[in-house]
Design an enzyme around this catalytic site. Structure first.
Site, mmCIF file in Angstrom:
data_model
loop_
_atom_site.group_PDB
_atom_site.id
_atom_site.type_symbol
_atom_site.label_atom_id
_atom_site.label_comp_id
_atom_site.label_asym_id
_atom_site.label_seq_id
_atom_site.Cartn_x
_atom_site.Cartn_y
_atom_site.Cartn_z
ATOM 1 N NE ARG A 159 87.644 31.069 -9.070
ATOM 2 C CZ ARG A 159 88.057 30.466 -7.967
ATOM 3 N NH1 ARG A 159 87.387 29.435 -7.488
ATOM 4 N NH2 ARG A 159 89.132 30.884 -7.330
ATOM 5 C CG ASP A 168 96.343 37.097 -14.487
ATOM 6 O OD1 ASP A 168 97.530 36.773 -14.690
ATOM 7 O OD2 ASP A 168 95.502 36.315 -14.014
ATOM 8 C CG ASN A 169 96.509 36.635 -10.018
ATOM 9 O OD1 ASN A 169 95.368 36.731 -10.470
ATOM 10 N ND2 ASN A 169 97.161 35.492 -9.958
ATOM 11 C CG ASP A 172 83.415 24.083 -12.157
ATOM 12 O OD1 ASP A 172 83.908 25.177 -11.795
ATOM 13 O OD2 ASP A 172 83.483 23.058 -11.450
ATOM 14 N N GLY A 221 90.327 36.506 -18.515
ATOM 15 C CA GLY A 221 89.141 37.269 -18.137
ATOM 16 C C GLY A 221 88.511 36.617 -16.926
ATOM 17 N NE ARG A 272 87.872 39.641 -5.756
ATOM 18 C CZ ARG A 272 88.592 38.903 -6.608
ATOM 19 N NH1 ARG A 272 89.541 38.090 -6.150
ATOM 20 N NH2 ARG A 272 88.367 38.958 -7.902
ATOM 21 C CG ASP A 293 93.231 35.669 -7.821
ATOM 22 O OD1 ASP A 293 92.581 34.882 -7.105
ATOM 23 O OD2 ASP A 293 93.380 35.513 -9.035
ATOM 24 N NE ARG A 301 91.427 40.983 -12.740
ATOM 25 C CZ ARG A 301 91.267 39.879 -12.016
ATOM 26 N NH1 ARG A 301 92.302 39.123 -11.731
ATOM 27 N NH2 ARG A 301 90.089 39.517 -11.587
#
Length: 481
Positions: free
Chosen positions: A93, A252-253, A125, A90, A176, A262, A183
């Site tokens: 970030r 997923d890209n 993070d 998912g 973006r 991505d 995807r």
């Protein structure tokens, strides 16, 4: 921008309205001491974006507030990563802020990367760093300048907030822009978790908003897959004809609409090396430059498997069987244009193969020799012989091309419009990053301008034509790149 456009342009949230329970609501984590690094005025114009890049917008794109109409979410999906299925993916970030309706019938996802932790961050993070954000900003604009379908970036915000990667770096946020962030992995998540109802909702969303022609077909799911197959084949042909290596073609890209998606450890080839690998974690070479068409086909097989429960399976197989044809036709068309051939005939295939094999055997630069052929009159091509170790082999090639070009009166003009002067090269990108990390954004703006107009040979962009030093060896990059 006219007043009527300004009043009709606004944010919508169709994805979360029509696909409930497929995301998490998350507010951005503010970036400390933000500053503008780059603003894409050309894209802002295309979007009919009415707001100037002032302090209010800076703070909004640094997570300190929300634009009117936006409702940030982190999307949930799945995907095959290096061939292994991962159901727990998912947005870790990035946040989909909303869908910008530009007032002219087009919606654009506004996606803020580096916006902080989400439920899908796992051990991350949730931050982006200036280095990787610059790479995505430049990479997406470079592909757009070459006419290759891609996401783009409207804004890049830097800061002095420390973020740890392989070393301590500066935090950043990238806005973006895409027509969709759906995807292959979205379809895989619903299919492999048994959520057939959600899978059908996702299909209906795509057919309604992204593939409207498919709604008129007796089997919309099969029609959508066929359209995705064509778009994906054409995209990979674009990559291969320009020497672009994505580096991490996980499902997923892979964008459902066939956009380059991505930008992690990507690179354009310098020397022609078919087995070039740009991702240092890709120890098996799964995503090497020359394997991209095969990987795209494999990824489409995964998508077909996800759709198999709601689409005619024989139709899915038929679409897959045509992938190679779609890819080959487009690749030959694009490479033919680089050689100045407006119409590629059957006999031209051997001419294109001869060039690719010659370039590979001599490991010549992927871009410079083709530009040299374009800039030089065919009658003077003999002056290029000394650029090759096997001068006789190149001589045979150029003589055959010259004979063929006699049938193409506009061949040189086509070649000049198909072979860029400015190419995104890793050593130039690193120089830009080094300068920006010291607070000097001037190189970024210069390189960005050159990449946005890659076929223009301007004196002020001369430095961006320089090849890497003879002893330069581009190092594979990490996914944090």
């Amino acid at each position: 921008m006219s007043d009527d456009v300004a009043t009709t342009a606004h944010f919508e949230n169709r994805y979360q309205r029509e696909l409930p329970d497929t995301y998490a609501r998350v507010s951005p984590t503010p970036l400390k001491n933000p500053r503008w690094v780059a603003w894409n005025s050309a894209l802002a114009h295309d979007l009919n974006w009415p707001h100037p890049p002032d302090n209010d917008l800076l703070h909004a794109f640094a997570g300190h507030g929300l634009l009117e109409g936006t409702k940030p979410i982190a999307q949930k999906y799945a995907g095959h990563q290096f061939g292994a299925f991962n159901p727990d993916l998912g947005d870790g970030r990035g946040l989909l802020l909303g869908e910008w309706n530009d007032g002219q019938g087009q919606h654009w996802d506004f996606h803020l990367k580096g916006a902080g932790k989400t439920p899908f961050s796992r051990f991350g993070d949730g931050r982006a760093v200036l280095r990787s954000s610059i790479r995505e900003y430049l990479g997406s604009e470079a592909l757009h300048g070459l006419g290759i379908p891609t996401t783009r970036a409207l804004a890049l915000v830097g800061s002095d907030e420390p973020v740890m990667r392989e070393r301590l770096e500066h935090g950043a946020m990238l806005l973006r822009i895409a027509k969709t962030h759906i995807r292959f992995g979205h379809f895989e998540w619903f299919a492999f978790s048994g959520q057939t109802g959600k899978l059908e909702q996702l299909l209906n969303f795509c057919v309604t908003h992204l593939f409207t022609d498919c709604s008129r077909q007796p089997d919309p799911a099969a029609a959508l897959f066929d359209a995705v197959t064509v778009r994906t084949a054409h995209l990979i042909a674009h990559w291969m004809s320009t020497g672009f290596c994505h580096g991490v073609m996980n499902t997923d890209n892979m964008s459902i609409i066939g956009d380059t998606f991505d930008y992690g450890p990507y690179a354009f080839l310098d020397a022609m090396q078919p087995g070039f690998i740009c991702n240092h974690t890709d120890t098996s070479g799964r995503y090497a430059y020359n394997r991209q068409p095969d990987v795209a086909f494999w990824n489409l097989q995964c998508l077909a498997q996800a759709l198999a429960g709601i689409a005619d399976q024989s139709a899915l197989r038929d679409s897959l069987s045509r992938f190679a044809k779609h890819y080959n036709e487009r690749f030959l068309e694009l490479m033919g244009a680089r050689l100045g051939l407006a119409t590629v005939m059957d006999e031209d295939q051997s001419l294109i193969r001869d060039w690719m094999q010659l370039a590979s055997d001599e490991t010549v630069d992927f871009h410079r020799p083709l530009r040299a052929l374009a800039e030089t009159e065919a009658s003077d091509w003999a002056t290029l012989d000394d650029d090759y170790v096997d001068r006789d082999r190149f001589r045979r090639f150029r003589q055959a091309l010259a004979e063929r070009r006699q049938q193409e009166p506009g061949g040189q003009t086509l070649a000049l419009a198909s072979n860029p002067v400015s190419i995104l090269r890793t050593h130039h990108v690193q120089a830009v990053i080094d300068a920006c990390e010291q607070g000097d954004d001037s190189l970024l703006h210069s390189y960005l301008a050159a990449l946005q107009s890659p076929f223009d040979a301007r004196v002020e962009w001369q430095r961006w034509r320089q090849l890497p030093p003879p002893d330069y060896q581009a190092q594979p990059l990490s996914c944090s790149s």
